[in-house]
Design a protein around this motif. Structure first.
Motif, mmCIF file in Angstrom:
data_model
loop_
_atom_site.group_PDB
_atom_site.id
_atom_site.type_symbol
_atom_site.label_atom_id
_atom_site.label_comp_id
_atom_site.label_asym_id
_atom_site.label_seq_id
_atom_site.Cartn_x
_atom_site.Cartn_y
_atom_site.Cartn_z
ATOM 1 N N PRO A 76 -2.986 4.510 -9.111
ATOM 2 C CA PRO A 76 -2.911 4.673 -7.656
ATOM 3 C C PRO A 76 -2.813 6.132 -7.231
ATOM 4 C CG PRO A 76 -0.763 4.054 -8.514
ATOM 5 C CD PRO A 76 -1.713 4.038 -9.687
ATOM 6 N N GLU A 138 -2.689 3.557 -2.841
ATOM 7 C CA GLU A 138 -3.871 2.720 -2.878
ATOM 8 C C GLU A 138 -4.720 2.962 -4.111
ATOM 9 O OE1 GLU A 138 -6.328 3.355 0.572
ATOM 10 O OE2 GLU A 138 -5.634 5.427 0.729
ATOM 11 N N SER A 142 -6.652 -2.162 -3.694
ATOM 12 C CA SER A 142 -5.424 -2.555 -3.008
ATOM 13 C C SER A 142 -4.838 -1.377 -2.240
ATOM 14 C CB SER A 142 -4.378 -3.075 -4.009
ATOM 15 O OG SER A 142 -4.896 -4.122 -4.796
ATOM 16 N N ARG A 143 -3.954 -1.725 -1.281
ATOM 17 C CA ARG A 143 -3.267 -0.714 -0.484
ATOM 18 C C ARG A 143 -1.901 -1.273 -0.095
ATOM 19 N NH1 ARG A 143 -4.964 3.284 3.813
ATOM 20 N NH2 ARG A 143 -3.389 3.247 5.438
ATOM 21 N N SER A 145 2.142 0.092 1.617
ATOM 22 C CA SER A 145 2.738 1.198 2.367
ATOM 23 C C SER A 145 4.190 0.900 2.700
ATOM 24 C CB SER A 145 1.950 1.469 3.655
ATOM 25 O OG SER A 145 2.001 0.342 4.516
#
Length: 265
Positions: A76, A138, A142-143, A145
């Motif tokens: 990521p 991310e 995918s992401r 937060s």
């Protein structure tokens, strides 16, 4: 599919000799059970493992750093938003992510898992810095937060001539704002260890193995990208260990450590 990666990082010290202790256990199938992955979808996983507090109160002209950490496969990247707008921390941030995944060459699915860390520095805090700061991690798949509200403390003190304003005007030391903390990857693959540093003032990035003073040079085995990342080609067991990224400018230096574990399939 990789058949031996369940890891538990028990301690990472960023002082002096830096002890990195880990466990690698055997699994039947899949990739990173520490990510909570199922055997079916273990190759594409992402989660935040450390985030700032949901609320941070700062005094006038106080400085702080927000730390965010993510684990995922593929590796990521992490960036930050303020009130929904992306904050630029380095030259690579000006590149559209849809084009080259923020400077990451690992664009195809790999068997490895990686932990990335990022710091957002808030210097000489004033009311204009108040807002909602978002850590965004991310991959191409995918992401995730997490938000932190940064506000002025009601117990704020008044500083007539804060030293931090003078330091910001003269120049700040080099800062590494996003880096690889550890990386598992199958032997024979290439890996990319992140080391992104602030560009104002411009900083020079170098790499070395562990605590060795000899710098890594570009060649058949290694390549240091313009954004500071290190490429290691065709990794083998002999490449296992700690790699040190050093960033330096006229006002000071910073460093980050990355641990690489080549996995034999």
């Amino acid at each position: 599919m990789c058949q031996r990666i369940i890891y538990v990082i028990t301690k990472i010290s960023l002082l002096s000799s830096l002890a990195l202790i880990w466990h690698v256990k055997s699994v039947q199938t899949g990739l990173v059970s520490a990510l909570g992955a199922s055997e079916k979808d273990a190759s594409h996983q992402l989660r935040l493992t450390q985030t700032p507090d949901s609320v941070l109160l700062l005094l006038p002209y106080e400085s702080a750093a927000l730390l965010c950490q993510a684990v995922g496969s593929p590796p990521p990247i992490i960036h930050w938003l303020k009130d929904g707008q992306r904050l630029l921390q380095g030259s690579v941030d000006n590149i559209q992510m849809k084009l080259i995944y923020d400077g990451n060459i690992d664009t195809s699915p790999l068997d490895g898992a990686s932990q990335s860390q990022s710091k957002l520095y808030i210097d000489c805090f004033t009311p204009k810095d108040e807002g909602t700061y978002t850590c965004v991690a991310e991959t191409p798949y995918s992401r995730v937060s997490s938000d932190t509200v940064v506000a002025m403390s009601k117990e704020g003190r008044v500083v007539k001539e804060p030293l931090c304003l003078k330091e910001m005007f003269i120049g700040l030391p080099a800062r590494i704002y996003m880096w690889t903390r550890f990386r598992f990857e199958r032997q024979g693959n290439d890996v990319q260890l992140f080391c992104r540093s602030s560009e104002l003032p411009e900083s020079e990035v170098t790499w070395s193995r562990g605590e060795e003073s000899a710098q890594i040079e570009n060649g058949e085995k290694y390549m240091i990208l313009n954004n500071g990342d290190l490429i290691i080609r065709d990794i083998s067991w002999e490449d296992m260990g700690i790699y040190t990224c050093n960033a330096r400018n006229a006002f000071g230096s910073d460093r980050a450590l990355a641990f690489l574990y080549p996995v034999k399939i």
